[in-house]
Structures are given as C-alpha cells and as structure tokens.
Design an enzyme around this catalytic site. Structure first.
Site, PDB file in Angstrom:
ATOM      1  N   GLY A  46       8.840 -12.713  -1.911  1.00 27.19           N
ATOM      2  CA  GLY A  46       9.025 -11.320  -1.282  1.00 27.19           C
ATOM      3  C   GLY A  46       7.992 -11.037  -0.168  1.00 27.19           C
ATOM      4  O   GLY A  46       7.099 -11.820  -0.051  1.00 27.19           O
ATOM      5  N   GLN A  51       2.377  -6.647   5.261  1.00 25.03           N
ATOM      6  CA  GLN A  51       1.919  -8.144   5.157  1.00 25.03           C
ATOM      7  C   GLN A  51       1.952  -8.751   6.449  1.00 25.03           C
ATOM      8  O   GLN A  51       1.447  -9.828   6.610  1.00 25.03           O
ATOM      9  CB  GLN A  51       2.445  -8.777   4.120  1.00 25.03           C
ATOM     10  CG  GLN A  51       2.323  -8.176   2.650  1.00 25.03           C
ATOM     11  CD  GLN A  51       2.780  -9.218   1.508  1.00 25.03           C
ATOM     12  OE1 GLN A  51       3.930  -8.974   1.233  1.00 25.03           O
ATOM     13  NE2 GLN A  51       2.122 -10.027   0.930  1.00 25.03           N
ATOM     14  N   CYS A  99       0.402 -13.723  -4.325  1.00 24.49           N
ATOM     15  CA  CYS A  99       0.571 -12.805  -3.240  1.00 24.49           C
ATOM     16  C   CYS A  99       0.420 -13.543  -1.983  1.00 24.49           C
ATOM     17  O   CYS A  99      -0.981 -14.017  -1.784  1.00 24.49           O
ATOM     18  CB  CYS A  99      -0.172 -11.367  -3.378  1.00 24.49           C
ATOM     19  SG  CYS A  99       0.086 -10.657  -2.103  1.00 24.49           S
ATOM     20  N   LEU A 100       1.087 -13.424  -1.228  1.00 26.53           N
ATOM     21  CA  LEU A 100       1.028 -14.190   0.213  1.00 26.53           C
ATOM     22  C   LEU A 100      -0.159 -13.635   1.225  1.00 26.53           C
ATOM     23  O   LEU A 100      -0.849 -14.260   1.952  1.00 26.53           O
ATOM     24  CB  LEU A 100       2.325 -14.119   0.957  1.00 26.53           C
ATOM     25  CG  LEU A 100       3.517 -14.682   0.381  1.00 26.53           C
ATOM     26  CD1 LEU A 100       4.664 -14.397   1.442  1.00 26.53           C
ATOM     27  CD2 LEU A 100       3.085 -16.216   0.378  1.00 26.53           C
ATOM     28  N   HIS A 141       5.895  -5.531  -7.660  1.00 22.57           N
ATOM     29  CA  HIS A 141       4.793  -6.118  -6.740  1.00 22.57           C
ATOM     30  C   HIS A 141       4.998  -5.779  -5.002  1.00 22.57           C
ATOM     31  O   HIS A 141       4.150  -5.327  -4.553  1.00 22.57           O
ATOM     32  CB  HIS A 141       4.812  -7.766  -6.719  1.00 22.57           C
ATOM     33  CG  HIS A 141       3.726  -8.417  -5.757  1.00 22.57           C
ATOM     34  ND1 HIS A 141       2.630  -9.265  -6.406  1.00 22.57           N
ATOM     35  CD2 HIS A 141       3.791  -8.603  -4.470  1.00 22.57           C
ATOM     36  CE1 HIS A 141       1.968  -9.742  -5.333  1.00 22.57           C
ATOM     37  NE2 HIS A 141       2.674  -9.211  -4.108  1.00 22.57           N
ATOM     38  N   GLU A 142       6.157  -5.731  -4.800  1.00 21.25           N
ATOM     39  CA  GLU A 142       6.349  -5.361  -3.279  1.00 21.25           C
ATOM     40  C   GLU A 142       6.610  -3.958  -2.982  1.00 21.25           C
ATOM     41  O   GLU A 142       5.798  -3.526  -2.111  1.00 21.25           O
ATOM     42  CB  GLU A 142       7.916  -6.064  -2.944  1.00 21.25           C
ATOM     43  CG  GLU A 142       8.060  -7.430  -2.963  1.00 21.25           C
ATOM     44  CD  GLU A 142       6.861  -8.179  -2.286  1.00 21.25           C
ATOM     45  OE1 GLU A 142       6.403  -7.663  -1.164  1.00 21.25           O
ATOM     46  OE2 GLU A 142       6.594  -9.352  -2.728  1.00 21.25           O
ATOM     47  N   HIS A 145       2.764  -3.005  -2.286  1.00 20.99           N
ATOM     48  CA  HIS A 145       2.428  -3.088  -1.096  1.00 20.99           C
ATOM     49  C   HIS A 145       2.469  -1.611  -0.180  1.00 20.99           C
ATOM     50  O   HIS A 145       1.675  -1.566   0.632  1.00 20.99           O
ATOM     51  CB  HIS A 145       3.194  -4.376  -0.492  1.00 20.99           C
ATOM     52  CG  HIS A 145       2.419  -5.854  -0.621  1.00 20.99           C
ATOM     53  ND1 HIS A 145       1.094  -5.970  -0.537  1.00 20.99           N
ATOM     54  CD2 HIS A 145       3.218  -6.753  -0.911  1.00 20.99           C
ATOM     55  CE1 HIS A 145       1.181  -7.297  -0.919  1.00 20.99           C
ATOM     56  NE2 HIS A 145       2.011  -7.674  -1.452  1.00 20.99           N
TER      57      HIS A 145
HETATM   58 ZN    ZN Z   1       2.077  -9.495  -2.197  1.00 22.87          ZN
END
Ligand code: ZN
Length: 188
Positions: A46, A51, A99-100, A141-142, A145
């Site tokens: 995701g 991000q 998480c990226l 999670h997304e 953000h």
């Molecule tokens: Zn993330």
C-alpha cells in the site's frame, strides 16, 4: 510514469492530515499512476499520497492472498469503518506490520479484524471495500496516513522506544528525508 522518492518519518507531510481531493484531474491521474509504480518498485502492499510528499486523501493498495487472487486498487477521499480490535497484546509473529516511510523495520500492532472503506475511484465512481484479516490491516494502515498517523505512533511503549532509537541512529525524524525504490538499499 515514474517511481517517486518515498518520504521518511519526520517530514511534516506525514504528520498532518491530508486534504480532500474532490474532483479528479489529469494531474491526480498521473500522481496515482506514479504511486502504483512506486508501490510496486518498493515493493509494498500500500502507499498513501503523503508518502510521496502530496498532502491529498488518496491511497493505492496491492496484495495477493495465499490463493494468488490479486487485490489492487485506488481509493480517493476514503471513509473507514472498523470493528473494535480484540483486547490484549499483538502477536509479533502474526500481527507485525511495516511501513515504507519507516523502511526496513516491523513492529507488532493490534488492528481491527474487519474494515469497510468507501470512497471513489479515478472516474468518480463509488468504491466500497469490505474486508478482513491482512486486507483490513492494510486499509487501516493506509487510511491512518491520510490523518497524519504512522503505525509506529500506535505501537506499544517498549517497541516505541526501540523505534525512537532507530530514528535517532538513522538520522530520521527530521524534514526532507526520503529514499528511492530501486536505488537505495532499504527494504520495508
Ligand atoms: Zn505506511
């Protein structure tokens, strides 16, 4: 299309609520195409617009079940409903996520088992996702953000201390840090 740099924890864009999109323009379509490419290059399951430095309420997701069924899409201006999470501590083996924007690390976090997300797609058509398990985790999670919340803001105190050490050691936690999928050797 282009792979975009992924912003790392500490940049204000990750820690403030994102703005509603409303009408999808050609610029938004290009952004979403780039977000898919960036998510796949990372690789991740995701990616939310903040991000890649864009403070708008959009995320993409891509996940393949054990049976290989693909699940992939975009949600613009999402709303989220969840069931109450089970009480108790998360199991590090089954409930850890990454998480990226906090690359290379994973921490356990208890999430709701079921989630419903509604919103629109790039054509303004309604989207409704009703999911459980990992898919519900990904959507929560997304969605976080878009409200300026990272999963490491939600983890248990002991893990939060570990995370804070990693942030210090890596020189993160400040504005302007990012990494480039396919270039920087950081896997999440
Ligand atoms: Zn993330």
């Amino acid at each position: 299309m282009a792979v975009l740099p992924i912003v790392i924890l500490g940049d204000p864009v990750l820690h403030s609520p994102a703005a509603r999109v409303g009408v999808v323009t050609d610029e938004i379509r290009t952004l979403v195409a780039d977000m898919y490419e960036t998510m796949d290059a990372a690789p991740g399951v995701g990616l939310a617009a903040p991000q890649v430095g864009v403070p708008l309420r959009i995320f993409v997701y891509s996940y393949e079940d054990d049976d290989g069924a693909p699940w992939r899409g975009v949600v613009v201006d999402p709303e989220l409903w969840i069931t109450p999470p089970e009480p108790g501590h998360p199991d590090p083996d089954d409930e850890s996520e990454g998480c990226l924007s906090f690359p290379g690390e994973r921490f356990p976090l208890r999430r709701a088992d079921r989630a419903i997300v509604t919103g629109t797609d790039l054509d303004g058509a309604p989207v409704r996702l009703e999911v459980d398990g990992w898919r519900a985790r990904i959507l929560q999670h997304e969605f976080d953000h878009l409200d300026g919340i990272l999963y490491v803001d939600r983890i248990d105190d002991a893990d939060a201390k570990t995370a804070a050490k990693i942030v210090r050691k890596s020189g993160w936690g400040v504005p302007g840090r990012s990494w480039m999928p396919g270039v920087d050797d950081l896997d999440a």
